[in-house]
Design a protein around this motif. Structure first.
Motif, PDB file in Angstrom:
ATOM      1  N   ARG A 187     148.330   4.012  -1.788  1.00 34.61           N
ATOM      2  CA  ARG A 187     148.590   4.283  -0.374  1.00 34.61           C
ATOM      3  C   ARG A 187     147.309   4.498   0.413  1.00 34.61           C
ATOM      4  NH1 ARG A 187     153.181   7.277  -2.575  1.00 34.61           N
ATOM      5  NH2 ARG A 187     155.108   6.288  -1.899  1.00 34.61           N
ATOM      6  N   SER A 188     146.176   4.634  -0.277  1.00 29.42           N
ATOM      7  CA  SER A 188     144.927   4.916   0.438  1.00 29.42           C
ATOM      8  C   SER A 188     143.773   4.014   0.025  1.00 29.42           C
ATOM      9  CB  SER A 188     144.526   6.381   0.220  1.00 29.42           C
ATOM     10  OG  SER A 188     144.312   6.637  -1.156  1.00 29.42           O
ATOM     11  N   SER A 189     144.059   2.952  -0.702  1.00 32.90           N
ATOM     12  CA  SER A 189     142.994   2.026  -1.085  1.00 32.90           C
ATOM     13  C   SER A 189     143.584   0.678  -1.468  1.00 32.90           C
ATOM     14  CB  SER A 189     142.177   2.583  -2.252  1.00 32.90           C
ATOM     15  OG  SER A 189     142.963   2.651  -3.424  1.00 32.90           O
ATOM     16  N   MET A 190     142.742  -0.352  -1.410  1.00 33.90           N
ATOM     17  CA  MET A 190     143.106  -1.677  -1.890  1.00 33.90           C
ATOM     18  C   MET A 190     142.091  -2.092  -2.936  1.00 33.90           C
ATOM     19  SD  MET A 190     143.660  -5.293   0.162  1.00 33.90           S
ATOM     20  CE  MET A 190     141.952  -5.828   0.343  1.00 33.90           C
ATOM     21  N   THR A 191     142.564  -2.700  -4.007  1.00 37.75           N
ATOM     22  CA  THR A 191     141.681  -3.157  -5.074  1.00 37.75           C
ATOM     23  C   THR A 191     141.813  -4.656  -5.237  1.00 37.75           C
ATOM     24  OG1 THR A 191     141.831  -1.043  -6.249  1.00 37.75           O
ATOM     25  CG2 THR A 191     141.105  -2.952  -7.517  1.00 37.75           C
ATOM     26  N   VAL A 192     140.657  -5.339  -5.179  1.00 38.29           N
ATOM     27  CA  VAL A 192     140.603  -6.782  -5.381  1.00 38.29           C
ATOM     28  C   VAL A 192     139.961  -7.038  -6.737  1.00 38.29           C
ATOM     29  CG1 VAL A 192     139.807  -8.997  -4.478  1.00 38.29           C
ATOM     30  CG2 VAL A 192     140.324  -7.121  -2.895  1.00 38.29           C
ATOM     31  N   LEU A 193     140.667  -7.740  -7.607  1.00 31.55           N
ATOM     32  CA  LEU A 193     140.115  -8.094  -8.908  1.00 31.55           C
ATOM     33  C   LEU A 193     139.145  -9.251  -8.718  1.00 31.55           C
ATOM     34  CD1 LEU A 193     143.332  -7.839 -11.094  1.00 31.55           C
ATOM     35  CD2 LEU A 193     141.694  -6.058 -10.463  1.00 31.55           C
ATOM     36  N   VAL A 194     137.936  -9.089  -9.256  1.00 33.55           N
ATOM     37  CA  VAL A 194     136.858 -10.046  -8.987  1.00 33.55           C
ATOM     38  C   VAL A 194     136.113 -10.374 -10.273  1.00 33.55           C
ATOM     39  CG1 VAL A 194     136.555  -9.180  -6.631  1.00 33.55           C
ATOM     40  CG2 VAL A 194     135.160  -8.228  -8.485  1.00 33.55           C
ATOM     41  N   ARG A 195     135.259 -11.407 -10.164  1.00 29.67           N
ATOM     42  CA  ARG A 195     134.280 -11.709 -11.213  1.00 29.67           C
ATOM     43  C   ARG A 195     132.892 -11.683 -10.593  1.00 29.67           C
ATOM     44  NH1 ARG A 195     135.786 -13.234 -16.273  1.00 29.67           N
ATOM     45  NH2 ARG A 195     138.008 -13.722 -16.546  1.00 29.67           N
ATOM     46  N   CYS A 196     131.957 -11.092 -11.327  1.00 31.25           N
ATOM     47  CA  CYS A 196     130.577 -11.040 -10.875  1.00 31.25           C
ATOM     48  C   CYS A 196     129.891 -12.375 -11.168  1.00 31.25           C
ATOM     49  CB  CYS A 196     129.840  -9.902 -11.573  1.00 31.25           C
ATOM     50  SG  CYS A 196     130.599  -8.280 -11.327  1.00 31.25           S
ATOM     51  N   ALA A 197     128.697 -12.525 -10.638  1.00 32.33           N
ATOM     52  CA  ALA A 197     127.954 -13.773 -10.806  1.00 32.33           C
ATOM     53  C   ALA A 197     127.710 -14.102 -12.272  1.00 32.33           C
ATOM     54  CB  ALA A 197     126.631 -13.697 -10.048  1.00 32.33           C
ATOM     55  N   LYS A 244     137.061  -1.939  -5.037  1.00 30.66           N
ATOM     56  CA  LYS A 244     137.981  -0.971  -4.436  1.00 30.66           C
ATOM     57  C   LYS A 244     137.544  -0.665  -3.020  1.00 30.66           C
ATOM     58  CE  LYS A 244     139.991   3.646  -5.085  1.00 30.66           C
ATOM     59  NZ  LYS A 244     140.112   4.809  -5.985  1.00 30.66           N
ATOM     60  N   LEU A 245     138.464  -0.771  -2.059  1.00 30.43           N
ATOM     61  CA  LEU A 245     138.212  -0.464  -0.655  1.00 30.43           C
ATOM     62  C   LEU A 245     139.052   0.743  -0.274  1.00 30.43           C
ATOM     63  CD1 LEU A 245     136.240  -2.601   0.392  1.00 30.43           C
ATOM     64  CD2 LEU A 245     137.928  -3.711  -1.089  1.00 30.43           C
ATOM     65  N   GLY A 295     133.215   2.460   2.441  1.00 33.54           N
ATOM     66  CA  GLY A 295     134.402   2.758   1.637  1.00 33.54           C
ATOM     67  C   GLY A 295     134.571   1.845   0.449  1.00 33.54           C
ATOM     68  N   ALA A 296     133.468   1.268  -0.061  1.00 33.84           N
ATOM     69  CA  ALA A 296     133.564   0.245  -1.096  1.00 33.84           C
ATOM     70  C   ALA A 296     132.928   0.699  -2.401  1.00 33.84           C
ATOM     71  CB  ALA A 296     132.897  -1.040  -0.619  1.00 33.84           C
ATOM     72  N   LEU A 297     133.644   0.453  -3.494  1.00 35.99           N
ATOM     73  CA  LEU A 297     133.133   0.706  -4.833  1.00 35.99           C
ATOM     74  C   LEU A 297     133.431  -0.503  -5.708  1.00 35.99           C
ATOM     75  CD1 LEU A 297     134.458   4.348  -5.401  1.00 35.99           C
ATOM     76  CD2 LEU A 297     132.135   3.692  -4.752  1.00 35.99           C
ATOM     77  N   LEU A 298     132.416  -0.966  -6.427  1.00 33.98           N
ATOM     78  CA  LEU A 298     132.623  -2.014  -7.421  1.00 33.98           C
ATOM     79  C   LEU A 298     132.679  -1.333  -8.779  1.00 33.98           C
ATOM     80  CD1 LEU A 298     132.870  -5.082  -7.907  1.00 33.98           C
ATOM     81  CD2 LEU A 298     130.391  -5.103  -8.338  1.00 33.98           C
ATOM     82  N   LEU A 299     133.825  -1.444  -9.433  1.00 34.74           N
ATOM     83  CA  LEU A 299     134.092  -0.715 -10.672  1.00 34.74           C
ATOM     84  C   LEU A 299     134.275  -1.682 -11.831  1.00 34.74           C
ATOM     85  CD1 LEU A 299     136.845   1.629  -9.212  1.00 34.74           C
ATOM     86  CD2 LEU A 299     134.399   2.136  -9.397  1.00 34.74           C
ATOM     87  N   GLU A 300     133.977  -1.194 -13.043  1.00 29.15           N
ATOM     88  CA  GLU A 300     134.360  -1.979 -14.207  1.00 29.15           C
ATOM     89  C   GLU A 300     135.878  -2.149 -14.183  1.00 29.15           C
ATOM     90  OE1 GLU A 300     134.145  -0.275 -18.151  1.00 29.15           O
ATOM     91  OE2 GLU A 300     134.100   1.750 -17.316  1.00 29.15           O
ATOM     92  N   ARG A 301     136.344  -3.254 -14.704  1.00 25.28           N
ATOM     93  CA  ARG A 301     137.780  -3.500 -14.633  1.00 25.28           C
ATOM     94  C   ARG A 301     138.496  -2.901 -15.832  1.00 25.28           C
ATOM     95  NH1 ARG A 301     140.503  -9.386 -13.906  1.00 25.28           N
ATOM     96  NH2 ARG A 301     138.659  -9.663 -12.544  1.00 25.28           N
TER      97      ARG A 301
END
Length: 300
Positions: free
Chosen positions: A52-62, A70-71, A104-110
C-alpha cells in the motif's frame, strides 16, 4: 538500458491516499524510467499484488544480476529503510545494492517475493520467524537516525484519542495506559524491524539464509515491540479456531519464552499495537479488519 515498458502501479498502491499521493502516482512511471536508465537496469515486471506504500519493479542489472527496484510513496521514509538495511548488511535481511532515498528509491537484491513464511505450517513458520527476528536485533549504532518506540507511539496518540468513542473507548484507554508504563521503563534499546510478521520474511536464494526480512519500518526499542506484531499473525485463522483467546495467550507465552522477554510486556505491546492498527483500519473505512483487531485485543 531500460526496456520499453510502462510500469503501472499495482491496484492496492493505486488507491494510496494522503498528502502528495496523487502527484507521486502520476509521476511514478517517469521516475521509474529515469532510474532504469541511470542505473542501467532492464525492467521485467511489476511485483504483484504489491504494497500500500510502495511499488517494486523486478529488474536485471547490466551484469545480469537479478534485483528489485523499490519505489516508496511519500510518507514511507526510504532513507530510514536504507539505513536499517545497511546496518544489518545482509545479516538476516535483504541487501541494498544502490539507493536514492531522496527519490524514494532503493535497489535491492531480489528475494522470492511470492514465497513468505506464511507458506509454511504455522508452527514451523513461527520458529523460522523467531530465528529471523533474532538476527535483526542489533545495536542501532551511535547517532543513529531511527525514531524510538516511545516517539513512534507518541505520534499515534492523537489518532487513538480521537477514536475513543463508546465502542473503542475502554480499549483505547487501556492501550494508552499500557503504552505509558511500557515506555517508562524500556529494558533495552535495539534496532527493530518495526513491522515484523511472517509476510515480511521472504524466501532467499542468496546462500546466506533461506529466509530474509524485507520492508522494515525501523525503530529503536525493546524486542517485545517486534514480537507484538507477530503475536497476531494469521489473525483470520486464529479467529476461526476454537478457544481463540486461550490460543492467543498461549502464543504470547511461547514467543516470550522463545526469546526470553517478559510475557507481560509482550502482552501489553500486543494489545497496544492491535488497538492502534484497529483504529487505523476503522479510520480508513476498513471496518471488518478494524473490528477484528479490536476483538483480538480483548483476547489478551
Amino acid at each position: 538500458m531500460a526496456a520499453a515498458v510502462t510500469p503501472c502501479p499495482p491496484r492496492r498502491l493505486a488507491r494510496a491516499q494522503g498528502a502528495g499521493a496523487a502527484d507521486w502516482l502520476a509521476e511514478l512511471p517517469g521516475l521509474v524510467e529515469r532510474l532504469l536508465d541511470r542505473w542501467e537496469l532492464t525492467a521485467e515486471r511489476v511485483a504483484e499484488p504489491g504494497g500500500r506504500s510502495s511499488m517494486t519493479v523486478l529488474v536485471r542489472c547490466a551484469d545480469g544480476e537479478r534485483a528489485a527496484l523499490k519505489l516508496c510513496a511519500p510518507g514511507a521514509p526510504a532513507a530510514l529503510e536504507e539505513a536499517a538495511l545497511r546496518r544489518w548488511d545482509g545479516h538476516g535481511a535483504v541487501r541494498v545494492l544502490r539507493g536514492a532515498p531522496d527519490e524514494g528509491a532503493l535497489l535491492l537484491e531480489r528475494l522470492r517475493g511470492e514465497t513468505s513464511l506464511r507458506a509454511l505450517p504455522e508452527a514451523k513458520a513461527m520458529l523460522e520467524a523467531v530465528s529471523a527476528a533474532r538476527r535483526l536485533w542489533v545495536d542501532p549504532g551511535a547517532e543513529h537516525p531511527f525514531p524510538t518506540v516511545a516517539l513512534r507511539t507518541a505520534r499515534s496518540e492523537p489518532a487513538l484519542l480521537a477514536a475513543a468513542d463508546e465502542e473503542a473507548g475502554p480499549l483505547v484507554a487501556e492501550a494508552l495506559r499500557l503504552r505509558e508504563a511500557l515506555v517508562a521503563d524500556a529494558p533495552e534499546q535495539l534496532l527493530l524491524h518495526g513491522d515484523f510478521r511472517q509476510g515480511a520474511v521472504l524466501a532467499s536464494d542468496s546462500g546466506r539464509a533461506p529466509w530474509l526480512a524485507a520492508g522494515p519500518e525501523p525503530v529503536v526499542g525493546e524486542r517485545a515491540w517486534d514480537l507484538a506484531r507477530l503475536v497476531r499473525d494469521r489473525l483470520h485463522d486464529l479467529a476461526a479456531s476454537p478457544g481463540a483467546p486461550a490460543v492467543t495467550r498461549r502464543r504470547v507465552t511461547r514467543l516470550a519464552d522463545a526469546v526470553e522477554v517478559d510475557a507481560e510486556r509482550l502482552r501489553g505491546w500486543a494489545l497496544y499495537r492491535a488497538v492502534e492498527s484497529g483504529v487505523g483500519h476503522l479510520a480508513a473505512g476498513r471496518r471488518a479488519e478494524g473490528e477484528m483487531l479490536l476483538e483480538f485485543a480483548t483476547w489478551l
